[in-house]
Design a protein around this motif. Structure first.
Motif, PDB file in Angstrom:
ATOM      1  N   UNK A 165      -1.732 -10.899  -4.701  1.00  9.02           N
ATOM      2  CA  UNK A 165      -0.838 -11.359  -3.647  1.00  9.02           C
ATOM      3  C   UNK A 165      -0.776 -10.268  -2.577  1.00  9.02           C
ATOM      4  N   UNK A 166      -0.770 -10.620  -1.300  1.00 10.68           N
ATOM      5  CA  UNK A 166      -0.675  -9.609  -0.243  1.00 10.68           C
ATOM      6  C   UNK A 166       0.595  -8.757  -0.325  1.00 10.68           C
ATOM      7  N   UNK A 167       1.605  -9.243  -1.046  1.00  4.33           N
ATOM      8  CA  UNK A 167       2.836  -8.471  -1.201  1.00  4.33           C
ATOM      9  C   UNK A 167       2.776  -7.451  -2.329  1.00  4.33           C
ATOM     10  N   UNK A 168       1.684  -7.467  -3.115  1.00  6.43           N
ATOM     11  CA  UNK A 168       1.542  -6.497  -4.199  1.00  6.43           C
ATOM     12  C   UNK A 168       1.547  -5.085  -3.644  1.00  6.43           C
ATOM     13  N   UNK A 169       2.189  -4.196  -4.360  1.00  2.00           N
ATOM     14  CA  UNK A 169       2.281  -2.771  -4.035  1.00  2.00           C
ATOM     15  C   UNK A 169       3.113  -2.474  -2.794  1.00  2.00           C
ATOM     16  N   UNK A 170       3.825  -3.478  -2.273  1.00  2.00           N
ATOM     17  CA  UNK A 170       4.703  -3.231  -1.128  1.00  2.00           C
ATOM     18  C   UNK A 170       5.886  -2.369  -1.579  1.00  2.00           C
ATOM     19  N   UNK A 171       6.419  -1.553  -0.677  1.00  2.00           N
ATOM     20  CA  UNK A 171       7.606  -0.748  -0.972  1.00  2.00           C
ATOM     21  C   UNK A 171       8.823  -1.531  -0.504  1.00  2.00           C
ATOM     22  N   UNK A 172       9.789  -1.712  -1.439  1.00  2.00           N
ATOM     23  CA  UNK A 172      10.968  -2.530  -1.171  1.00  2.00           C
ATOM     24  C   UNK A 172      12.233  -1.791  -1.614  1.00  2.00           C
ATOM     25  N   UNK A 173      13.388  -2.285  -1.177  1.00  2.00           N
ATOM     26  CA  UNK A 173      14.668  -1.767  -1.666  1.00  2.00           C
ATOM     27  C   UNK A 173      14.880  -2.280  -3.079  1.00  2.00           C
ATOM     28  N   UNK A 174      15.400  -1.421  -3.954  1.00  2.00           N
ATOM     29  CA  UNK A 174      15.665  -1.827  -5.336  1.00  2.00           C
ATOM     30  C   UNK A 174      17.169  -1.916  -5.567  1.00  2.00           C
TER      31      UNK A 174
END
Length: 90
Positions: free
Chosen positions: A48-57
């Motif tokens: 998925x293009x969202x794989x390895x994205x940095x997000x708020x946890x």
């Protein structure tokens, strides 16, 4: 370990997010396939293009927990009960 789950910014599926070094409130979405994507033999894997994205946890800076569902065999094949007061530090 129990990792917090966050929605993928691209496909919106709930995916585990691992910690990012030096950024307590951020996590990296684990690699995952797009919903409905089928693996084609002899073709490269497509994430998925969202794989390895940095997000708020959620709950930033919280100690990760080990997820131990059952007692583990110890020396001699005996079973030791889980100690709820144990703390694992890495």
């Amino acid at each position: 370990m129990k990792m917090p789950k966050v929605p993928c910014p691209r496909c919106h599926r709930e995916i585990a997010a691992g910690p990012v070094s030096g950024r307590l409130s951020k996590g990296r979405v684990w690699r995952h396939d797009e919903p409905g994507m089928l693996r084609v033999p002899d073709e490269p894997l497509v994430s998925c293009p969202g794989s390895l994205a940095i997000v708020d946890v959620p709950l930033p800076g919280r100690q990760l927990e080990l997820d131990i569902d059952a007692a583990a065999p110890v020396d001699g094949g005996s079973i030791r009960q889980r100690d709820e007061s144990a703390l694992a530090l890495f």
